[in-house]
Design a protein around this motif. Structure first.
Motif, mmCIF file in Angstrom:
data_model
loop_
_atom_site.group_PDB
_atom_site.id
_atom_site.type_symbol
_atom_site.label_atom_id
_atom_site.label_comp_id
_atom_site.label_asym_id
_atom_site.label_seq_id
_atom_site.Cartn_x
_atom_site.Cartn_y
_atom_site.Cartn_z
ATOM 1 N N TYR A 94 0.838 -1.203 0.000
ATOM 2 C CA TYR A 94 0.000 0.000 0.000
ATOM 3 C C TYR A 94 0.871 1.250 0.000
ATOM 4 N N VAL A 102 -0.347 15.026 12.063
ATOM 5 C CA VAL A 102 -1.369 14.049 12.460
ATOM 6 C C VAL A 102 -0.743 12.754 12.954
ATOM 7 N N GLY A 103 0.426 12.428 12.424
ATOM 8 C CA GLY A 103 1.074 11.186 12.828
ATOM 9 C C GLY A 103 0.334 9.951 12.373
ATOM 10 N N ALA A 104 -0.426 10.082 11.316
ATOM 11 C CA ALA A 104 -1.215 8.962 10.806
ATOM 12 C C ALA A 104 -1.278 9.073 9.295
ATOM 13 N N PHE A 105 -1.948 8.102 8.695
ATOM 14 C CA PHE A 105 -1.933 8.000 7.249
ATOM 15 C C PHE A 105 -3.352 8.007 6.692
ATOM 16 N N TRP A 108 -5.265 5.967 1.910
ATOM 17 C CA TRP A 108 -4.429 4.868 1.459
ATOM 18 C C TRP A 108 -4.863 4.477 0.049
ATOM 19 N N GLY A 109 -3.940 3.896 -0.698
ATOM 20 C CA GLY A 109 -4.326 3.268 -1.941
ATOM 21 C C GLY A 109 -5.046 1.961 -1.652
ATOM 22 N N GLN A 110 -5.591 1.364 -2.679
ATOM 23 C CA GLN A 110 -6.347 0.121 -2.506
ATOM 24 C C GLN A 110 -5.443 -1.080 -2.259
ATOM 25 N N TRP B 32 0.839 10.090 20.410
ATOM 26 C CA TRP B 32 1.056 9.780 19.001
ATOM 27 C C TRP B 32 0.578 8.381 18.644
ATOM 28 N N ALA B 34 -2.613 6.250 16.501
ATOM 29 C CA ALA B 34 -3.733 6.251 15.561
ATOM 30 C C ALA B 34 -4.415 4.891 15.577
ATOM 31 N N TYR B 36 -6.996 2.364 13.118
ATOM 32 C CA TYR B 36 -7.494 2.097 11.776
ATOM 33 C C TYR B 36 -8.479 0.941 11.820
ATOM 34 N N GLN B 38 -9.915 -2.081 9.267
ATOM 35 C CA GLN B 38 -9.650 -2.751 7.992
ATOM 36 C C GLN B 38 -10.648 -3.875 7.784
ATOM 37 N N LYS B 42 -9.629 -4.859 1.779
ATOM 38 C CA LYS B 42 -9.639 -3.402 1.673
ATOM 39 C C LYS B 42 -8.437 -2.806 2.385
ATOM 40 N N ALA B 43 -8.138 -1.559 2.037
ATOM 41 C CA ALA B 43 -7.070 -0.838 2.713
ATOM 42 C C ALA B 43 -7.530 -0.395 4.100
ATOM 43 N N PRO B 44 -6.604 -0.194 5.013
ATOM 44 C CA PRO B 44 -6.970 0.388 6.311
ATOM 45 C C PRO B 44 -7.598 1.765 6.142
ATOM 46 N N LEU B 46 -8.411 5.268 8.315
ATOM 47 C CA LEU B 46 -8.078 6.012 9.533
ATOM 48 C C LEU B 46 -9.345 6.400 10.286
ATOM 49 N N TYR B 49 -6.778 9.812 15.254
ATOM 50 C CA TYR B 49 -5.367 10.188 15.271
ATOM 51 C C TYR B 49 -5.066 10.982 16.525
ATOM 52 N N THR B 50 -3.818 11.100 16.851
ATOM 53 C CA THR B 50 -3.354 11.711 18.106
ATOM 54 C C THR B 50 -4.214 11.259 19.274
ATOM 55 N N GLN B 55 -11.213 11.340 12.974
ATOM 56 C CA GLN B 55 -10.982 11.697 11.573
ATOM 57 C C GLN B 55 -12.298 12.154 10.938
ATOM 58 N N TYR B 87 -6.548 -1.855 13.963
ATOM 59 C CA TYR B 87 -5.115 -1.759 14.226
ATOM 60 C C TYR B 87 -4.783 -0.427 14.892
ATOM 61 N N GLN B 89 -1.439 2.199 15.724
ATOM 62 C CA GLN B 89 -0.159 2.551 15.109
ATOM 63 C C GLN B 89 0.455 3.702 15.878
ATOM 64 N N ALA B 91 3.190 6.814 16.234
ATOM 65 C CA ALA B 91 3.932 7.763 15.405
ATOM 66 C C ALA B 91 4.863 8.609 16.270
#
Lengths: 118, 106
Positions: A94, A102-105, A108-110, B32, B34, B36, B38, B42-44, B46, B49-50, B55, B87, B89, B91
């Protein structure tokens, strides 16, 4: 809204180089950090590394010796190269964006599945 | 590397329930953190955060709390679409690391 799309070969031979591209649409690649991740089938997530639009990078030490991430701002793309692949590199790969502070992502792509074959 | 540990690894619940998922860092990460969601194939996505910031576009039944080493994700009034793997995570420092996930099942 910004969308990311990974592309590249779904099958890579043992010891060869995995190459993927992430195309950013609906927004500019400029002024953001961008990361690559991977997720082996049925397992958890691993951060591979990031690149800033200016080209500065930071890699996961576990992969640092084999990874290169690059950016092409004219094409709004980032790329991943992973050299000397082994079976354990089989995963869904990905790309994702870091919103600032934000420290997060997000987003995301698929994801794209890459299988290492012998 | 900072190790992230999530528990439980799986959890069964029903629509309408309130559930609390936990994530523990091997060392302090301030806020720090986050979370997610999933779903299979599929992708995770968000959610938080913090540690506690929701979100944009995420339903308010999701909330996060914690700081330092211990964090929670609370889902109130579970909906059918919430059954997924979650999940955490960190940071706080590189390399960014994820927990192993909590699978929320019906």
């Amino acid at each position: 809204q910004v969308q990311l799309q990974e592309s590249g070969p779904g099958l890579v031979k043992f010891s060869e180089t995995l190459s993927l591209t992430c195309t950013v649409s609906g927004g500019s690649i400029n002024n953001y950090y961008w990361s690559w991740f991977r997720q082996p089938p049925g397992k958890g997530l691993e951060w591979i590394g990031y690149i800033y639009y200016s080209g500065s990078t930071n890699y996961n030490p576990s992969l640092k010796s084999r990874v290169t991430i690059s950016v092409d701002t004219s094409r709004n793309q980032l790329s991943l190269m992973l050299r000397s692949v082994i079976a354990a590199d089989t995963a869904v790969y990905y790309c994702g964006r870091h919103p600032p502070g934000v420290g997060a992502f997000d987003p995301w792509g698929q994801g794209t599945l890459v299988t290492v074959s012998s | 590397d900072i190790q992230m540990t999530q528990f439980p690894s799986s959890l069964s619940a029903s629509v309408g329930d309130r559930v609390i998922l936990t994530c523990r860092a091997s060392q302090g990460i301030s806020s720090w953190l986050a979370w997610y969601q999933q779903k299979p194939g599929k992708a995770p996505k968000l959610l938080i955060y913090t540690a506690s910031s929701l979100q944009s576009g995420v339903p308010s039944r999701f909330s996060g709390s914690g700081s330092g080493t211990d964090f929670t994700l609370t889902i109130s009034n579970l909906q059918p679409e919430d059954f997924a793997t979650y999940y955490c995570q960190q940071a706080n420092s590189y390399p960014y690391t994820f927990g192993q996930g909590t699978k929320l099942e019906i």
